[in-house]
Design an enzyme around this catalytic site. Structure first.
Site, PDB file in Angstrom:
ATOM      1  N   THR A  20       0.801  -1.231   0.000  1.00 56.20           N
ATOM      2  CA  THR A  20       0.000   0.000   0.000  1.00 56.20           C
ATOM      3  C   THR A  20       0.831   1.277   0.000  1.00 56.20           C
ATOM      4  O   THR A  20       0.270   2.359   0.058  1.00 56.20           O
ATOM      5  CB  THR A  20      -0.921   0.023   1.240  1.00 56.20           C
ATOM      6  OG1 THR A  20      -0.116  -0.006   2.429  1.00 56.20           O
ATOM      7  CG2 THR A  20      -1.892  -1.139   1.228  1.00 56.20           C
ATOM      8  N   TRP A  21       2.146   1.141  -0.090  1.00 53.16           N
ATOM      9  CA  TRP A  21       2.991   2.316   0.066  1.00 53.16           C
ATOM     10  C   TRP A  21       2.621   3.435  -0.884  1.00 53.16           C
ATOM     11  O   TRP A  21       2.137   4.485  -0.493  1.00 53.16           O
ATOM     12  CB  TRP A  21       4.455   1.941  -0.080  1.00 53.16           C
ATOM     13  CG  TRP A  21       5.399   3.100   0.015  1.00 53.16           C
ATOM     14  CD1 TRP A  21       5.207   4.282   0.688  1.00 53.16           C
ATOM     15  CD2 TRP A  21       6.683   3.197  -0.574  1.00 53.16           C
ATOM     16  NE1 TRP A  21       6.301   5.089   0.552  1.00 53.16           N
ATOM     17  CE2 TRP A  21       7.232   4.450  -0.222  1.00 53.16           C
ATOM     18  CE3 TRP A  21       7.433   2.353  -1.362  1.00 53.16           C
ATOM     19  CZ2 TRP A  21       8.484   4.868  -0.631  1.00 53.16           C
ATOM     20  CZ3 TRP A  21       8.687   2.767  -1.756  1.00 53.16           C
ATOM     21  CH2 TRP A  21       9.196   4.012  -1.389  1.00 53.16           C
ATOM     22  N   ASP A  46      -0.358  -5.231   2.851  1.00 54.18           N
ATOM     23  CA  ASP A  46       0.796  -4.831   3.647  1.00 54.18           C
ATOM     24  C   ASP A  46       0.786  -3.317   3.786  1.00 54.18           C
ATOM     25  O   ASP A  46       0.617  -2.597   2.790  1.00 54.18           O
ATOM     26  CB  ASP A  46       2.074  -5.274   2.927  1.00 54.18           C
ATOM     27  CG  ASP A  46       3.293  -4.652   3.556  1.00 54.18           C
ATOM     28  OD1 ASP A  46       3.733  -5.165   4.601  1.00 54.18           O
ATOM     29  OD2 ASP A  46       3.800  -3.647   3.024  1.00 54.18           O
ATOM     30  N   TYR A  51       4.104   4.769   5.544  1.00 54.70           N
ATOM     31  CA  TYR A  51       3.539   4.893   4.193  1.00 54.70           C
ATOM     32  C   TYR A  51       2.593   6.081   4.072  1.00 54.70           C
ATOM     33  O   TYR A  51       1.701   6.098   3.223  1.00 54.70           O
ATOM     34  CB  TYR A  51       2.790   3.626   3.800  1.00 54.70           C
ATOM     35  CG  TYR A  51       3.635   2.373   3.681  1.00 54.70           C
ATOM     36  CD1 TYR A  51       5.017   2.396   3.756  1.00 54.70           C
ATOM     37  CD2 TYR A  51       3.029   1.151   3.492  1.00 54.70           C
ATOM     38  CE1 TYR A  51       5.772   1.242   3.649  1.00 54.70           C
ATOM     39  CE2 TYR A  51       3.776  -0.018   3.379  1.00 54.70           C
ATOM     40  CZ  TYR A  51       5.142   0.049   3.463  1.00 54.70           C
ATOM     41  OH  TYR A  51       5.877  -1.110   3.360  1.00 54.70           O
TER      42      TYR A  51
END
Length: 86
Positions: A20-21, A46, A51
């Site tokens: 999901t960064w 993740d 992030y």
């Protein structure tokens, strides 16, 4: 989607998860991405406090679907107290 055991947890996770960064560090609606991932049998996401807005965007996108996915959240700090808060 191939699945594997996650260590000794008893959980079965897909061999491909969704990070999901960059894709979730936004205020835009990410529910369509979550829907596409789940439709492709990808139900492992993740994320991390480092992030940016990703955790918030993911939580909003998962509203009503949290029981269908697994979320791996990392702690991002060298400070033990901050780690407990996270």
């Amino acid at each position: 989607m191939e699945r594997r055991s996650l260590g000794r947890t008893g959980l079965q996770v897909p061999v491909i998860g969704m990070g999901t960064w960059r894709t979730f560090d936004t205020t835009e609606d990410r529910a369509p991405l979550v829907e596409a991932a789940i439709s492709a049998a990808i139900n492992l996401f993740d994320t991390s406090p480092m992030y940016g807005r990703a955790e918030k965007a993911l939580s909003t996108a998962l509203r009503g679907r949290r029981d269908q996915v697994q979320v791996a959240t990392k702690v991002w700090t060298a400070d033990a107290e901050e780690g407990r808060r996270q």
